[in-house]
Motif scaffolding. Sequence first.
Motif, PDB file in Angstrom:
ATOM      1  N   ILE A 421     -10.330  -5.365  -4.001  1.00 12.18           N
ATOM      2  CA  ILE A 421     -10.647  -4.075  -3.373  1.00 12.18           C
ATOM      3  C   ILE A 421     -10.068  -4.020  -1.964  1.00 12.18           C
ATOM      4  N   VAL A 422     -10.225  -5.127  -1.199  1.00 12.96           N
ATOM      5  CA  VAL A 422      -9.674  -5.177   0.162  1.00 12.96           C
ATOM      6  C   VAL A 422      -8.155  -5.074   0.124  1.00 12.96           C
ATOM      7  N   GLN A 423      -7.528  -5.762  -0.840  1.00 16.68           N
ATOM      8  CA  GLN A 423      -6.069  -5.720  -0.953  1.00 16.68           C
ATOM      9  C   GLN A 423      -5.586  -4.301  -1.251  1.00 16.68           C
ATOM     10  N   VAL A 424      -6.265  -3.635  -2.185  1.00 20.33           N
ATOM     11  CA  VAL A 424      -5.874  -2.272  -2.557  1.00 20.33           C
ATOM     12  C   VAL A 424      -6.076  -1.312  -1.381  1.00 20.33           C
ATOM     13  N   CYS A 425      -7.213  -1.414  -0.705  1.00 19.71           N
ATOM     14  CA  CYS A 425      -7.493  -0.511   0.420  1.00 19.71           C
ATOM     15  C   CYS A 425      -6.533  -0.754   1.583  1.00 19.71           C
ATOM     16  N   ASP A 426      -6.136  -2.020   1.803  1.00 18.18           N
ATOM     17  CA  ASP A 426      -5.148  -2.325   2.843  1.00 18.18           C
ATOM     18  C   ASP A 426      -3.813  -1.656   2.498  1.00 18.18           C
ATOM     19  N   ALA A 427      -3.424  -1.725   1.224  1.00 17.61           N
ATOM     20  CA  ALA A 427      -2.174  -1.087   0.801  1.00 17.61           C
ATOM     21  C   ALA A 427      -2.257   0.439   0.928  1.00 17.61           C
ATOM     22  N   ILE A 428      -3.422   1.015   0.588  1.00 10.84           N
ATOM     23  CA  ILE A 428      -3.588   2.473   0.689  1.00 10.84           C
ATOM     24  C   ILE A 428      -3.464   2.921   2.134  1.00 10.84           C
ATOM     25  N   SER A 429      -4.129   2.201   3.045  1.00  7.35           N
ATOM     26  CA  SER A 429      -4.107   2.585   4.451  1.00  7.35           C
ATOM     27  C   SER A 429      -2.720   2.433   5.072  1.00  7.35           C
ATOM     28  N   GLY A 430      -1.967   1.401   4.655  1.00  3.85           N
ATOM     29  CA  GLY A 430      -0.656   1.172   5.249  1.00  3.85           C
ATOM     30  C   GLY A 430       0.468   1.950   4.603  1.00  3.85           C
ATOM     31  N   ALA A 431       0.294   2.324   3.325  1.00  2.00           N
ATOM     32  CA  ALA A 431       1.396   2.953   2.595  1.00  2.00           C
ATOM     33  C   ALA A 431       1.381   4.472   2.650  1.00  2.00           C
ATOM     34  N   ARG A 432       0.302   5.059   3.150  1.00  2.00           N
ATOM     35  CA  ARG A 432       0.256   6.531   3.167  1.00  2.00           C
ATOM     36  C   ARG A 432       1.298   7.082   4.147  1.00  2.00           C
ATOM     37  N   PRO A 433       1.787   8.277   3.913  1.00  2.00           N
ATOM     38  CA  PRO A 433       2.810   8.849   4.795  1.00  2.00           C
ATOM     39  C   PRO A 433       2.296   9.014   6.215  1.00  2.00           C
ATOM     40  N   GLY A 434       3.146   8.624   7.172  1.00  2.00           N
ATOM     41  CA  GLY A 434       2.802   8.778   8.582  1.00  2.00           C
ATOM     42  C   GLY A 434       1.960   7.668   9.151  1.00  2.00           C
ATOM     43  N   ALA A 435       1.629   6.651   8.344  1.00  2.00           N
ATOM     44  CA  ALA A 435       0.753   5.594   8.827  1.00  2.00           C
ATOM     45  C   ALA A 435       1.496   4.597   9.699  1.00  2.00           C
ATOM     46  N   ARG A 436       2.737   4.243   9.330  1.00  2.00           N
ATOM     47  CA  ARG A 436       3.424   3.163  10.031  1.00  2.00           C
ATOM     48  C   ARG A 436       4.884   3.536  10.315  1.00  2.00           C
ATOM     49  N   ARG A 437       5.440   2.828  11.276  1.00  2.00           N
ATOM     50  CA  ARG A 437       6.855   2.952  11.585  1.00  2.00           C
ATOM     51  C   ARG A 437       7.466   1.566  11.556  1.00  2.00           C
ATOM     52  N   GLN A 438       8.375   1.318  10.636  1.00  2.00           N
ATOM     53  CA  GLN A 438       8.963  -0.005  10.468  1.00  2.00           C
ATOM     54  C   GLN A 438       9.818  -0.409  11.667  1.00  2.00           C
ATOM     55  N   VAL A 439      10.509   0.533  12.293  1.00  2.00           N
ATOM     56  CA  VAL A 439      11.432   0.202  13.380  1.00  2.00           C
ATOM     57  C   VAL A 439      10.672  -0.355  14.572  1.00  2.00           C
ATOM     58  N   LEU A 440       9.527   0.238  14.903  1.00  2.00           N
ATOM     59  CA  LEU A 440       8.763  -0.202  16.061  1.00  2.00           C
ATOM     60  C   LEU A 440       8.307  -1.644  15.900  1.00  2.00           C
ATOM     61  N   ASP A 441       7.881  -2.012  14.715  1.00  2.00           N
ATOM     62  CA  ASP A 441       7.399  -3.378  14.510  1.00  2.00           C
ATOM     63  C   ASP A 441       8.517  -4.397  14.691  1.00  2.00           C
ATOM     64  N   SER A 442       9.693  -4.110  14.151  1.00  2.00           N
ATOM     65  CA  SER A 442      10.802  -5.044  14.314  1.00  2.00           C
ATOM     66  C   SER A 442      11.214  -5.144  15.788  1.00  2.00           C
ATOM     67  N   TYR A 443      11.110  -4.031  16.514  1.00  2.00           N
ATOM     68  CA  TYR A 443      11.440  -4.030  17.939  1.00  2.00           C
ATOM     69  C   TYR A 443      10.457  -4.905  18.718  1.00  2.00           C
TER      70      TYR A 443
END
Length: 522
Positions: A421-443
């Motif tokens: 359940i935790v794994q699925v909810c973590d994926a839901i929170s991170g994969a939704r549109p507008g949740a994350r920006r990949q470029v910023l993390d690599s920077y």
Amino acid sequence: MEILTLTNMSIILVGIIAGFLISKLLEKTSVTKTIDNATREATRILKSAETEGESLKKDKMFQAKERFLELKSEHEKHILNKEKDLSEVQKRIKDKESQVSNELSLNKKNNQSVTDKISALDKKLELFENKSSQVDKMHKEQVEKLEKLSGLSASDAKKELVESLKEEAKSEALQLSQNIIEEAKLSATQDAKKIIINTIQRVGTEEAIDNCVSVFNIESDDVKGRIIGREGRNIRAIEAATGVEIVVDDTPEAIILSCFDSVRREVARLSLHKLVTDGRIHPARIEEVVKKTSKEIENEIIEVGKRTVIDLGIHGLNPALIKAVGRMKYRSSYGQNLLQHSREVAKLCGIMSSELGLNPKIAKRAGLLHDIGKVPEEETETPHALLGMQWAEKYGEKPDVCNAIGAHHDEIEMSNLISPIVQVCDAISGARPGARRQVLDSYIKRLKELEDIAYGFKGVNKAFAIQAGRELRVMVESEKISDDHAAKLSFEISQKIQTDMTYPGQVKVTVIRETRAINIAT
């Protein structure tokens, strides 16, 4: 005159005496009349009472006679009913006696017929036994003939029949099980989609808004000169104390604070606010304010952790874990604020576990703590999931919570239903549109690697990556590093960056060595 007065007084006295005697006589006559009237009234009342008493006595005697007659009639009726019941009982007894005598006579007659029937049944049983023995002999003969014709014994034939039936049963069972599995998959997929959609719809979400720049607003551009100081000493002191690059340009009434570490950026912003408000801006005051602000930020981190835990209804969390939760406010994952992400995962876990009939409190706890390994006080090579699990075990969390934290990226095997359940909810929170920006993390990762390379050399006190990673400022300890060694250290760090990292453009390495002589006058 005196004689007249004496006579008058005597006349008056005689009159008074006569009046007194007359009043006494009248009073006596009235009392005698009252007594006579009272005696007459009393005799009248006595007579009327005697007459009423006699009438009441007669009435009571009459009522008593009537009640006696009623009771007598009821008693007679009761006796008559009892006599009727006794006569009926006697009649039934006589009928039973006659019936029993008749039955005895009939039984005597039927005994003979019963014995005759028993003997007939015995004969039939003998005939049946003879027939059954003949049938068994014929069955054996038929079986022997079949065995000779088929070349198989009866036991072998049974085995072949059983095997054939087994194969048929297996094939039918496999087909049935496949149909059941397909139906279960379809229904399970539909139910899972329904639960996930309902869960997502019930949780409010936010888009990634964290960045690496903060804007410090000022009242007038005159403040900019005071922040810069004479020959730039104030701005250099602020940058050295906080590790934040301060950009003072033509932007009206604003100063830009640039740093990938949001904690440093917040310390610099609050320190600038205090310095500008106080008006005293010089290097010694700057260091004092930065230290005080850093302590305030630590206290704020604890308060944020406590508020988060209370809002989610989680109780009994260790103070060290509460502090780790508060530090997540100043961290981001792919541009998504880590505390906001963890709160979102906790809410999703609570709703989903309730839908599935599990304990929502444990699920919320695991969801909130699943990323605490991303906020260590010291850098480590351990994956954040395993590091978070180690912290949870260290501070007394339940095995289900520890397993959910360690298994949400499949580093360890899941041992309970809360973990997926935790794994699925973590994926839901991170994969939704507008949740994350990949470029910023690599920077941010690249900036962190720049600082880590500098910390790998001896004598380095602080290292700050500024100018979007185009410059690395290294503060060294003056007791351990000399001026000549500082130049050598700058060259070695630049070579290490060149060989170990891939980066666009150039990276300027600046090593700063400062010697201070401090004395106290008492």
